[in-house]
Design a protein around this motif. Structure first.
Motif, PDB file in Angstrom:
ATOM      1  N   LYS A  86      28.970 -11.017  12.722  1.00 28.09           N
ATOM      2  CA  LYS A  86      29.844 -10.527  11.657  1.00 28.09           C
ATOM      3  C   LYS A  86      29.841  -8.997  11.564  1.00 28.09           C
ATOM      4  N   VAL A  87      29.829  -8.352  12.725  1.00 25.80           N
ATOM      5  CA  VAL A  87      29.937  -6.901  12.801  1.00 25.80           C
ATOM      6  C   VAL A  87      31.401  -6.541  13.025  1.00 25.80           C
ATOM      7  N   THR A  88      31.994  -5.879  12.059  1.00 28.41           N
ATOM      8  CA  THR A  88      33.397  -5.470  12.160  1.00 28.41           C
ATOM      9  C   THR A  88      33.462  -4.032  12.657  1.00 28.41           C
ATOM     10  N   GLY A  90      35.297  -0.476  13.397  1.00 32.13           N
ATOM     11  CA  GLY A  90      36.407   0.378  13.011  1.00 32.13           C
ATOM     12  C   GLY A  90      37.124   0.885  14.244  1.00 32.13           C
ATOM     13  N   ALA A  91      38.295   1.490  14.045  1.00 34.55           N
ATOM     14  CA  ALA A  91      39.106   1.932  15.180  1.00 34.55           C
ATOM     15  C   ALA A  91      38.376   2.969  16.031  1.00 34.55           C
ATOM     16  N   ASP A  92      37.508   3.778  15.411  1.00 30.83           N
ATOM     17  CA  ASP A  92      36.827   4.858  16.146  1.00 30.83           C
ATOM     18  C   ASP A  92      35.351   4.589  16.391  1.00 30.83           C
ATOM     19  N   ASP A  93      34.858   3.426  16.010  1.00 38.26           N
ATOM     20  CA  ASP A  93      33.444   3.108  16.218  1.00 38.26           C
ATOM     21  C   ASP A  93      33.132   2.989  17.708  1.00 38.26           C
ATOM     22  N   GLU A  94      31.896   3.336  18.063  1.00 37.43           N
ATOM     23  CA  GLU A  94      31.480   3.303  19.472  1.00 37.43           C
ATOM     24  C   GLU A  94      30.407   2.248  19.682  1.00 37.43           C
ATOM     25  N   VAL A  95      30.493   1.529  20.812  1.00 37.65           N
ATOM     26  CA  VAL A  95      29.524   0.490  21.169  1.00 37.65           C
ATOM     27  C   VAL A  95      28.888   0.879  22.492  1.00 37.65           C
ATOM     28  N   SER A  96      27.567   0.734  22.573  1.00 38.81           N
ATOM     29  CA  SER A  96      26.843   1.186  23.761  1.00 38.81           C
ATOM     30  C   SER A  96      27.166   0.367  25.009  1.00 38.81           C
ATOM     31  N   GLU A  97      27.696  -0.815  24.845  1.00 35.96           N
ATOM     32  CA  GLU A  97      28.067  -1.674  25.973  1.00 35.96           C
ATOM     33  C   GLU A  97      29.562  -1.998  25.887  1.00 35.96           C
ATOM     34  N   LYS A 104      23.102 -10.410  28.327  1.00 36.58           N
ATOM     35  CA  LYS A 104      21.933 -10.657  29.179  1.00 36.58           C
ATOM     36  C   LYS A 104      20.671 -10.599  28.335  1.00 36.58           C
ATOM     37  N   ASP A 105      19.649 -11.320  28.763  1.00 34.43           N
ATOM     38  CA  ASP A 105      18.391 -11.352  28.028  1.00 34.43           C
ATOM     39  C   ASP A 105      17.782  -9.949  27.988  1.00 34.43           C
ATOM     40  N   GLY A 106      17.397  -9.499  26.790  1.00 35.77           N
ATOM     41  CA  GLY A 106      16.796  -8.180  26.625  1.00 35.77           C
ATOM     42  C   GLY A 106      17.800  -7.060  26.438  1.00 35.77           C
ATOM     43  N   MET A 107      19.092  -7.380  26.417  1.00 35.19           N
ATOM     44  CA  MET A 107      20.123  -6.353  26.249  1.00 35.19           C
ATOM     45  C   MET A 107      19.977  -5.655  24.904  1.00 35.19           C
ATOM     46  N   LYS A 108      20.232  -4.323  24.896  1.00 33.19           N
ATOM     47  CA  LYS A 108      20.201  -3.545  23.661  1.00 33.19           C
ATOM     48  C   LYS A 108      21.617  -3.055  23.362  1.00 33.19           C
ATOM     49  N   ILE A 109      22.118  -3.418  22.196  1.00 32.61           N
ATOM     50  CA  ILE A 109      23.481  -3.059  21.799  1.00 32.61           C
ATOM     51  C   ILE A 109      23.407  -2.172  20.563  1.00 32.61           C
ATOM     52  N   VAL A 110      23.994  -0.996  20.661  1.00 30.69           N
ATOM     53  CA  VAL A 110      23.988  -0.052  19.547  1.00 30.69           C
ATOM     54  C   VAL A 110      25.425   0.203  19.118  1.00 30.69           C
ATOM     55  N   VAL A 111      25.679   0.028  17.818  1.00 35.11           N
ATOM     56  CA  VAL A 111      26.996   0.312  17.255  1.00 35.11           C
ATOM     57  C   VAL A 111      26.888   1.606  16.459  1.00 35.11           C
ATOM     58  N   LYS A 112      27.699   2.590  16.861  1.00 36.74           N
ATOM     59  CA  LYS A 112      27.703   3.884  16.175  1.00 36.74           C
ATOM     60  C   LYS A 112      28.976   4.002  15.356  1.00 36.74           C
ATOM     61  N   ARG A 113      28.813   4.160  14.057  1.00 38.88           N
ATOM     62  CA  ARG A 113      29.963   4.307  13.177  1.00 38.88           C
ATOM     63  C   ARG A 113      30.491   5.745  13.244  1.00 38.88           C
TER      64      ARG A 113
END
Length: 459
Positions: A86-88, A90-97, A104-113
């Motif tokens: 349930k992560v929404t 925004g139009a300019d938000d950045e995702v590390s992947e 994949k197992d152990g993946m790190k996902i960072v959402v930057k607003r």
């Protein structure tokens, strides 16, 4: 009410809950489910007999809004994973992947607003002006019974005219469905107002679903009958129906039997094959059980005698209903001709050509009060408080019966004489209605339902 099974490998737990979701059942099971995900949607409402299998998920570390959590997931892509969490974006938000990347197992996902702020400079004003809050264009969502929508909208027209807002009805067929939805949406509710019978509202209060009433806004509480005011400060009752014995006089005359006078009578052999009664999962089921228990020398703490009577004479009963439509269908098809039912349904059965009569049972007719509550965390809390005040005000209470076919609970409310024929009206009628300890019933209802389903309403 639902009995479900949570399985993790060779371990399993049987869980009984009134309302709630798959996630609630997993939490209550006490199983160590770290790194696992259910094979059904966590937000799905619980259903009786549901089996929830916990399966190993892929471990992902998610950082969003400054919080980092390790999450087990069944999602296939980053986009699916963010939707699952349930992560929404925004139009300019950045995702590390990349959103299309495979999980994949152990993946790190960072959402930057990413936010852009515009600064405005304004001249200091020497005068301060307080503007009245405008609700023009607001949408107040009211969760209620589907069959009550038309009447509610008619009663609420004055509120919409006054505040320039729109009432949006979120309809469900019964209290249980509505309560389940409220619990599932507890962290992000869609409803602003919840209408529930008093017993189901008590479950909501115990689960932290509602706000207390703001008495600076809701100022009409003093005009209500005592039973309509919540002692803990939550939403009041705004209308009431009463349950008593109803029967088709023509059908009883044809069978050559006199009308029953008590709830205990309904289990007599002479009425075998004629009676449909409220299920224990309904509002009225526990009320009738306690009323019979008290008349038989027991109490709400000891319902054994009443339950034993129901067990002994279970084959005499045509069935147990969970919805009003079940009774209407049984009567109009001739399957049953005696019931314990709400007074508001008398006109409909009479209009269907049945010779309906009402009996105040020897154990007492009992109320099914409807409470109005402000949902905690709702989008329009101030407007919701105003709506509570509107619904219990003397002016609105004067039209409740005509609009909603339910009895008003304001001590000064008026009602047309033709409605007084079947609706409770006036202090004497209100004081005569049997009341119950809602908190006690809520606490013990699950136990009674279990006994009832195993020994009375046996499929």
């Amino acid at each position: 009410y639902a009995k479900v099974t949570v399985k993790l490998g060779d371990e399993s737990r049987e869980i009984e809950m009134t309302g709630g979701t798959v996630a609630d059942a997993i939490k209550k099971s006490g199983l160590n489910t770290d790194g696992c995900e259910p094979d059904v949607d966590k937000d799905k409402y619980l259903e009786d007999g549901m089996v929830i299998n916990m399966v190993k998920g892929t471990k992902v570390t998610l950082t969003v809004d400054g919080k980092t959590n390790d999450v087990a997931t069944k999602a296939k892509t980053v986009e699916d994973f963010l939707k699952e969490q349930k992560v929404t974006l925004g139009a300019d938000d950045e995702v590390s992947e990349k959103l299309t990347a495979e999980i994949k197992d152990g993946m790190k996902i960072v959402v930057k607003r990413v936010e852009y702020k515009t600064e405005e400079k304004t001249e200091e004003k020497t005068e301060e002006k307080t503007e009245e809050v405008s609700y023009e264009g607001a949408e107040l969502v009211v969760a209620t019974w589907g069959w009550a929508e038309a009447g509610l909208m008619k009663a609420a027209q004055g509120f919409m005219d006054k505040y320039g807002c729109t009432i949006i009805v979120d309809p469900t067929s019964g209290n249980g469905d509505r309560l389940n939805k409220l619990m599932a949406e507890k962290d992000d509710p869609t409803a602003d107002i919840a209408l529930l019978t008093k017993s189901f509202a008590e479950v909501g209060i115990q689960n932290g679903l509602f706000e207390k009433i703001d008495t600076n806004v809701v100022t009409s509480l003093d005009g209500l009958y005592d039973f309509a005011v919540n002692a803990e400060g939550y939403g009041p009752v705004f209308s009431t129906c009463r349950y008593g014995i109803m029967y088709d006089a023509a059908a009883l005359e044809a069978a050559g039997v006199e009308a029953p006078t008590s709830y205990q009578d309904l289990f007599d052999d002479k009425y075998a094959g004629m009676v449909i009664l409220p299920d224990m999962t309904s509002t009225a089921g526990p009320y009738m059980l306690v009323a019979m228990a008290e008349a038989m020398g027991g109490s709400q703490e000891d319902v054994s005698a009443a339950m034993a009577l129901m067990q002994e004479k279970k084959d005499n009963i045509v069935g147990y209903y969970m919805a009003s439509s079940d009774v209407v269908n049984a009567f109009t098809t001739g399957e049953a001709c005696i019931t314990v039912f709400m007074d508001i349904n008398m006109p409909g059965l009479i209009d269907a050509g049945l010779d309906m009569k009402w009996v105040d049972a020897a154990e007492g007719s009992f109320a099914a009060p409807a409470a109005i509550n402000v949902v905690k965390g709702c989008k329009n809390p101030e407007l919701a408080q105003l709506f509570v005040e509107y619904m219990i005000s003397e002016e609105t209470q004067n039209i409740i019966a005509a609009c909603m076919n339910e009895a008003p609970v304001h001590s000064k409310a008026t009602m047309a004489e033709e409605l007084q024929v079947y609706l409770a009206y006036g202090e004497e009628a209100m004081l005569a209605l049997k009341e119950f300890d809602e908190a006690f019933i809520t606490e013990h209802k699950g136990e009674w339902i279990d006994t009832f389903q195993r020994t009375v309403n046996v499929q």
